[in-house]
Motif scaffolding. Structure first.
Motif, PDB file in Angstrom:
ATOM      1  N   SER A 201      -9.892   4.644  10.957  1.00  0.00           N
ATOM      2  CA  SER A 201     -10.189   5.841  10.086  1.00  0.00           C
ATOM      3  C   SER A 201     -10.661   6.926  10.407  1.00  0.00           C
ATOM      4  O   SER A 201     -10.694   7.914   9.722  1.00  0.00           O
ATOM      5  CB  SER A 201     -11.149   5.045   9.024  1.00  0.00           C
ATOM      6  OG  SER A 201     -10.785   4.036   8.478  1.00  0.00           O
ATOM      7  N   ASN A 202     -10.688   7.217  11.722  1.00  0.00           N
ATOM      8  CA  ASN A 202     -11.367   8.445  12.401  1.00  0.00           C
ATOM      9  C   ASN A 202     -10.345   9.276  13.125  1.00  0.00           C
ATOM     10  O   ASN A 202     -10.612  10.319  13.786  1.00  0.00           O
ATOM     11  CB  ASN A 202     -12.389   8.013  13.485  1.00  0.00           C
ATOM     12  CG  ASN A 202     -13.480   7.262  12.582  1.00  0.00           C
ATOM     13  OD1 ASN A 202     -13.873   7.670  11.472  1.00  0.00           O
ATOM     14  ND2 ASN A 202     -14.045   6.498  13.101  1.00  0.00           N
ATOM     15  N   LEU A 203      -8.985   8.904  13.223  1.00  0.00           N
ATOM     16  CA  LEU A 203      -7.951   9.574  13.984  1.00  0.00           C
ATOM     17  C   LEU A 203      -7.157  10.680  13.335  1.00  0.00           C
ATOM     18  O   LEU A 203      -6.723  11.364  13.796  1.00  0.00           O
ATOM     19  CB  LEU A 203      -7.071   8.532  14.532  1.00  0.00           C
ATOM     20  CG  LEU A 203      -7.464   7.533  15.883  1.00  0.00           C
ATOM     21  CD1 LEU A 203      -6.584   6.710  16.484  1.00  0.00           C
ATOM     22  CD2 LEU A 203      -8.355   8.381  16.785  1.00  0.00           C
ATOM     23  N   LEU A 204      -7.100  10.618  11.886  1.00  0.00           N
ATOM     24  CA  LEU A 204      -6.124  11.562  11.384  1.00  0.00           C
ATOM     25  C   LEU A 204      -7.414  12.261  10.431  1.00  0.00           C
ATOM     26  O   LEU A 204      -8.375  11.986  10.125  1.00  0.00           O
ATOM     27  CB  LEU A 204      -5.278  10.666  10.176  1.00  0.00           C
ATOM     28  CG  LEU A 204      -4.274   9.800  10.954  1.00  0.00           C
ATOM     29  CD1 LEU A 204      -3.371   9.124   9.608  1.00  0.00           C
ATOM     30  CD2 LEU A 204      -3.276  10.631  11.927  1.00  0.00           C
TER      31      LEU A 204
ATOM     32  N   GLU B  29      -5.752   4.235   1.169  1.00  0.00           N
ATOM     33  CA  GLU B  29      -5.848   5.016   2.361  1.00  0.00           C
ATOM     34  C   GLU B  29      -4.858   4.382   3.355  1.00  0.00           C
ATOM     35  O   GLU B  29      -4.318   5.262   4.384  1.00  0.00           O
ATOM     36  CB  GLU B  29      -7.051   4.769   2.974  1.00  0.00           C
ATOM     37  CG  GLU B  29      -8.228   5.321   2.434  1.00  0.00           C
ATOM     38  CD  GLU B  29      -8.339   6.863   2.230  1.00  0.00           C
ATOM     39  OE1 GLU B  29      -7.644   7.562   3.311  1.00  0.00           O
ATOM     40  OE2 GLU B  29      -8.612   7.324   1.183  1.00  0.00           O
ATOM     41  N   PHE B  30      -3.984   3.117   3.372  1.00  0.00           N
ATOM     42  CA  PHE B  30      -3.315   2.692   4.340  1.00  0.00           C
ATOM     43  C   PHE B  30      -1.892   2.355   3.467  1.00  0.00           C
ATOM     44  O   PHE B  30      -2.034   1.650   2.515  1.00  0.00           O
ATOM     45  CB  PHE B  30      -4.012   1.438   4.939  1.00  0.00           C
ATOM     46  CG  PHE B  30      -5.018   1.834   5.904  1.00  0.00           C
ATOM     47  CD1 PHE B  30      -4.830   2.101   7.115  1.00  0.00           C
ATOM     48  CD2 PHE B  30      -6.392   1.872   5.400  1.00  0.00           C
ATOM     49  CE1 PHE B  30      -5.983   2.521   8.138  1.00  0.00           C
ATOM     50  CE2 PHE B  30      -7.318   2.357   6.412  1.00  0.00           C
ATOM     51  CZ  PHE B  30      -7.198   2.516   7.602  1.00  0.00           C
ATOM     52  N   THR B  31      -0.962   2.164   4.408  1.00  0.00           N
ATOM     53  CA  THR B  31       0.440   1.682   4.203  1.00  0.00           C
ATOM     54  C   THR B  31       0.577   0.403   5.236  1.00  0.00           C
ATOM     55  O   THR B  31       0.561   0.854   6.335  1.00  0.00           O
ATOM     56  CB  THR B  31       1.626   2.659   4.038  1.00  0.00           C
ATOM     57  OG1 THR B  31       1.338   3.368   3.040  1.00  0.00           O
ATOM     58  CG2 THR B  31       2.662   1.785   3.594  1.00  0.00           C
TER      59      THR B  31
ATOM     60  N   GLY C  83       0.902  -1.093  -0.078  1.00  0.00           N
ATOM     61  CA  GLY C  83       0.035   0.184   0.150  1.00  0.00           C
ATOM     62  C   GLY C  83       0.846   1.341  -0.067  1.00  0.00           C
ATOM     63  O   GLY C  83       1.963   1.083   0.201  1.00  0.00           O
ATOM     64  N   GLN C  84       0.185   2.470  -0.109  1.00  0.00           N
ATOM     65  CA  GLN C  84       0.789   3.822  -0.381  1.00  0.00           C
ATOM     66  C   GLN C  84       0.051   4.787   0.420  1.00  0.00           C
ATOM     67  O   GLN C  84       0.184   5.903   0.046  1.00  0.00           O
ATOM     68  CB  GLN C  84       0.994   3.848  -1.682  1.00  0.00           C
ATOM     69  CG  GLN C  84       0.134   4.119  -2.621  1.00  0.00           C
ATOM     70  CD  GLN C  84      -0.397   2.812  -3.261  1.00  0.00           C
ATOM     71  OE1 GLN C  84       0.318   1.808  -3.298  1.00  0.00           O
ATOM     72  NE2 GLN C  84      -1.522   2.401  -3.569  1.00  0.00           N
ATOM     73  N   GLY C  85      -0.827   4.489   1.189  1.00  0.00           N
ATOM     74  CA  GLY C  85      -1.653   5.315   2.166  1.00  0.00           C
ATOM     75  C   GLY C  85      -1.180   6.126   3.093  1.00  0.00           C
ATOM     76  O   GLY C  85      -0.077   5.804   3.585  1.00  0.00           O
ATOM     77  N   LYS C  86      -1.657   7.187   3.547  1.00  0.00           N
ATOM     78  CA  LYS C  86      -1.319   8.019   4.494  1.00  0.00           C
ATOM     79  C   LYS C  86      -1.007   7.428   6.053  1.00  0.00           C
ATOM     80  O   LYS C  86      -0.514   7.866   6.788  1.00  0.00           O
ATOM     81  CB  LYS C  86      -1.745   9.417   4.551  1.00  0.00           C
ATOM     82  CG  LYS C  86      -3.350   9.384   4.983  1.00  0.00           C
ATOM     83  CD  LYS C  86      -4.089  10.723   5.014  1.00  0.00           C
ATOM     84  CE  LYS C  86      -5.506  11.006   5.141  1.00  0.00           C
ATOM     85  NZ  LYS C  86      -6.096  12.322   5.287  1.00  0.00           N
TER      86      LYS C  86
END
Length: 255
Positions: free
Chosen positions: A252-255, A41-43, A11-14
């Protein structure tokens, strides 16, 4: 020179998800869930502890402190500023120690966990358990059989082969000794100030049952427990779509 553990990045998400494996497997345990990861969305960083998987040639003392420091070193090496740390079974102790040492960890996701008190056994039973594991004959088969009564022989053989092939004998014995002898419960209850999300399996061993886990984590500050109704000790293999969905929902709600 710092030790950099073997790892697999997907992955390549933030949002960065660092993932730890259990005693009788390595990062291959998570392969059934790979197809369902939100890689935009995720790495995901799947780490192998010393003596396991891609880190099989890396020796150590196989202690909780050492493993936690290895995690911190990898976070630095990869240049991450904030990390969600996911751990399974015996690695949930390591994850709790890592959260005490490294403030870049912003949440713990603990799968079929044990508390920072480890697993308590009577001295004779503990010594017998460690001796049987050290002798490397039949103990793994016994554990797999006890955990696999719902499933067929193909599953049982898959888990046995995974346990033997994933790690060195010294690493398996060392990390078993870790969770049978390490206890930093008071430190964890007082010092862990990030959210703890827990996934249990309704078909797991009694020591990992939701009721028991609720008691174990009662003294922690911020805990949410979700039970997977059809999983045993391996939600990432038994229910991979559900596993990934719940994991990513938590983060998904912390950033």
């Amino acid at each position: 020179m710092s030790t950099i553990l073997g790892h697999t990045i997907i992955g390549q998400g933030k949002r960065i998800m660092l993932v730890l494996h259990e005693l009788m497997g390595d990062c291959r345990n998570y392969e059934p869930s790979f197809a369902y990861l939100n890689t935009q969305e995720f790495t995901y960083v799947f780490l192998d502890h010393r003596g396991y998987g891609k880190s099989k040639a890396i020796q150590g003392e196989y202690s909780c402190n050492e493993a936690a420091k290895d995690i911190s070193t990898l976070i630095t090496h990869l240049g991450f500023r904030e990390v969600y740390l996911t751990a399974h079974s015996m690695s949930t102790m390591i994850a709790q120690k890592a959260a005490l040492l490294d403030k870049r960890i912003i949440q713990l996701n603990l799968i079929t966990p044990i508390s920072a008190a480890g697993i308590k056994m009577k001295p004779d039973a503990k010594e017998t358990m460690l001796l049987q594991m050290q002798q490397n004959e039949s103990k793994i088969e016994e554990i797999v059989e006890a955990a696999s009564k719902r499933y067929n022989d193909t599953w049982r053989q898959y888990r046995i082969d995974m346990a033997y092939s994933s790690s060195t004998l010294d690493a398996r014995v060392g990390y078993m000794k870790m969770y049978l002898e390490t206890d930093f419960l008071h430190e964890a209850q007082e010092g862990i100030d990030v959210p703890i999300k827990i996934l249990t399996g309704a078909e797991d061993f009694p020591v990992f049952s939701t009721t028991h886990v609720q008691k174990l984590f009662k003294g922690y500050k911020d805990v949410e427990i979700v039970e997977c109704a059809v999983a045993g000790h391996y939600p990432m293999i038994e229910c991979p779509v559900y596993f990934v969905t719940q994991l990513e929902k938590w983060c998904s709600n912390l950033l």
